[in-house]
Design an enzyme around this catalytic site. Structure first.
Site, short mmCIF file in Angstrom:
data_model
loop_
_atom_site.label_atom_id
_atom_site.label_comp_id
_atom_site.label_asym_id
_atom_site.label_seq_id
_atom_site.Cartn_x
_atom_site.Cartn_y
_atom_site.Cartn_z
N CYS A 1 4.07 -1.86 -1.52
CA CYS A 1 3.01 -0.83 -1.39
C CYS A 1 3.60 0.08 -1.00
O CYS A 1 3.32 1.09 -1.63
CB CYS A 1 2.19 -1.55 -0.16
SG CYS A 1 0.55 -0.59 0.63
N ALA B 1 17.01 -13.23 3.61
CA ALA B 1 16.80 -14.03 3.88
C ALA B 1 16.97 -15.61 2.93
O ALA B 1 16.84 -15.20 1.89
CB ALA B 1 16.27 -13.71 4.92
N TYR C 1 -6.56 -3.25 -12.85
CA TYR C 1 -7.17 -2.20 -12.22
C TYR C 1 -5.33 -1.40 -12.40
O TYR C 1 -5.41 -0.15 -11.93
CB TYR C 1 -6.88 -1.71 -10.49
CG TYR C 1 -5.70 -2.69 -9.73
CD1 TYR C 1 -5.24 -2.13 -8.82
CD2 TYR C 1 -6.43 -4.11 -9.27
CE1 TYR C 1 -4.50 -2.68 -7.79
CE2 TYR C 1 -5.08 -4.97 -8.64
CZ TYR C 1 -4.51 -4.00 -8.01
OH TYR C 1 -3.26 -4.86 -7.21
N ILE C 2 -4.64 -2.16 -12.02
CA ILE C 2 -2.92 -0.87 -11.96
C ILE C 2 -3.17 -0.31 -13.35
O ILE C 2 -2.43 1.01 -13.52
CB ILE C 2 -1.77 -2.30 -11.04
CG1 ILE C 2 -1.76 -2.90 -10.69
CG2 ILE C 2 -0.23 -1.06 -11.65
CD1 ILE C 2 -0.80 -3.86 -10.88
N VAL D 1 0.21 -7.23 -16.55
CA VAL D 1 -1.12 -7.96 -15.93
C VAL D 1 -1.15 -9.58 -15.11
O VAL D 1 -1.47 -10.50 -15.64
CB VAL D 1 -0.19 -9.12 -18.04
CG1 VAL D 1 -0.74 -8.14 -18.88
CG2 VAL D 1 1.33 -9.49 -17.66
N GLY D 2 -0.90 -8.64 -13.92
CA GLY D 2 -0.65 -9.52 -13.39
C GLY D 2 0.55 -9.68 -11.84
O GLY D 2 1.66 -8.57 -12.37
N HIS E 1 -25.33 15.76 6.23
CA HIS E 1 -26.00 16.51 5.10
C HIS E 1 -24.99 18.19 4.94
O HIS E 1 -24.87 18.82 6.39
CB HIS E 1 -27.32 16.95 4.27
CG HIS E 1 -27.73 17.63 3.29
ND1 HIS E 1 -27.71 16.74 2.44
CD2 HIS E 1 -28.18 18.88 3.95
CE1 HIS E 1 -28.22 18.03 1.32
NE2 HIS E 1 -28.39 18.49 2.23
#
Length: 462
Positions: free
Chosen positions: A43, A119, A186-187, A268-269, A441
């Site tokens: 991220c 790890a 979305y990507i 594609v994911g 507003h």
């Protein structure tokens, strides 16, 4: 070989892992976190944050280009703009670097010990980390697996050369003249929209009948219209056959075509990262490709937890963060379960899409009578002043007691309203609560109040 012991070991310093470690440290738990790369995970380093930086730069460039072409609705004109993508990437990297340092500082402040390396489980309580200074063994009472996910590649279109993932796309130093995007999720559409604004001739290819199939068609219509206005070619129900001599081979309606593409962006994911860290040594129960967990994020092995993308959908940073915080508190002895009313999902296209809770179709499956209110941004004064009239806010509620079940919206800058939408559901709000709240507003936020009023049968401004 060095050995250390701790009460909690976190494997992976992405959004879920570092939040878990920080919260554990705050609670006085002796905590160690292991990460092979920089803190922040996908991220922060190669996903959410850098992509939003590129999207912002593309928006600025597109606005300047409209002004240069004399198409500015507010009457501003400038000379023809140019973009130095290498400089843009350097700016993006500076932001990422600052956030990396921020996460490292927060871990240190919480007295979390950070170990850089890869790890691998020896058993359910012991992990060996391959570090620059040699192997280190960590023994822990509790372990949290937060290894995240990686992009999926296609057998006929493996990554390498001109076939790139979002990681490489966010580090390009030159805008490609032609860009083929395989995957209409979305990507692909977030990055495709950005590169189209920067000047690339973009073609989106997907096997699905329409783009963004995870969202209902009403939400995606404004996005499709904007893609068309930007000159993006969208090819749905189209299969990718492979790459040949700088062209992408596709098949649509039984006929093969060739697409010229300087770069091919494969989106594609993503798949959970379940290899390379010793899953076979601990033999956890799986749920398909994902690690199976319960409502406390416990795996099938006592003392071993899993959070984030490796545990399934939705693969969202904020879901991982919430799970990480909860697990830290469980290890500290608190009574917690993961029972969120709603997890917001945002698509940062142009315009943006936000969904929280149930869509109208999903709500209908509950068998209850519904009240649905829609308010278009073309009737919102603030949206008009920022040329963001495309889109709407929609509220879905039960008809018997007006309890809000879901909120969806599509519009310019609508992502900033996601928190308000989520809070509405998490607090168990009813239509009357939204309608009775005084909204400032002029703001786009008034649209949710108007949508609630519409659902109650007495909209004011439509």
């Amino acid at each position: 070989m060095k050995e250390i012991s701790c009460k909690l070991l976190v494997i992976g310093a992405g959004p879920g892992g570092y939040v878990c470690a920080i919260r554990a440290g705050q609670l006085g738990i002796d905590t160690v976190i292991v990460e092979a790369n920089k803190p922040g995970g996908t991220c922060l380093n190669i996903g959410c944050i850098p992509s939003k930086a590129l999207i912002h730069a593309a928006d600025e460039f597109a606005m300047a280009a409209e002004m240069a072409a004399g198409h500015s609705p507010v009457g501003i004109s400038v000379s023809k703009p140019e973009i130095d993508l290498a400089k843009t990437v350097a700016w993006k990297n500076q932001i990422v670097g600052r956030l990396n340092l921020g996460v490292s500082g927060l871990l240190k402040k919480a007295q979390v010990k950070s170990v850089q390396g890869t790890a691998r489980f020896r058993d359910g309580r012991t992990v060996e980390v391959d570090t620059e200074t040699g192997p280190q063994v960590i023994r822990a009472e509790n372990v949290v697996i937060a290894t995240g996910s990686v992009p999926v590649e296609l057998p006929d279109l493996p990554f390498g050369g001109d076939v790139i993932s979002s990681t490489e796309a966010l580090s390009l130093t030159k805008v490609p003249e032609t860009l083929a995007i395989v995957g209409g999720g979305y990507i692909g559409l977030e990055l495709g929209t950005a590169f189209a604004k920067l000047g690339s001739q973009v073609t989106v290819v997907d096997v699905a009948p329409r783009i963004l199939p995870q969202y209902d068609a009403e939400l995606t219509k404004p996005v499709a219209a904007r893609l068309e206005a930007l000159g993006v070619t969208v090819m749905t129900e189209t299969k990718v056959k492979g790459l040949k001599s700088g062209t992408v081979l596709v098949e649509a309606n039984g006929a093969e075509q060739q697409l010229n593409a300087e770069k091919v962006l494969l989106t594609v994911g993503r798949r959970p990262l379940t290899s390379g860290w010793g899953l076979d040594e601990i033999d956890l129960d799986m749920d398909g490709r994902f690690i199976r967990i319960d409502e406390k994020c416990r795996t099938s092995m006592r003392g071993v937890y899993a959070i984030g993308d490796v545990t399934g959908e939705p693969m969202l940073a904020h879901r991982a963060m919430a799970q990480g915080e909860m697990v830290a508190e469980i290890v500290a002895g608190h009574d917690r379960v993961f029972d969120k009313m709603a997890i917001p999902a945002i698509c940062f296209t142009d315009p943006e899409i936000v969904t929280v809770g149930l869509s109208p179709e999903e709500a209908k499956k509950t068998g209850r009578e519904l009240r649905i209110g829609i308010f278009p941004f073309k009737a919102n004064g603030r949206a008009m002043t920022i040329a963001g009239e495309d889109g709407f806010v929609r509220v879905v509620a039960r008809a018997d007691n007006n309890l809000v079940l879901g909120i969806q919206a599509v519009g310019q800058g609508i992502s900033e309203m996601a928190s308000a939408f989520s809070l509405t559901l998490e607090m168990g709000a009813r239509l009357e609560d939204i309608a009775g709240t005084i909204h400032a507003h002029p703001t786009q936020g008034e649209a949710i109040q108007e949508a609630a009023l519409k659902a109650l049968g007495h909209a004011i401004h439509i």
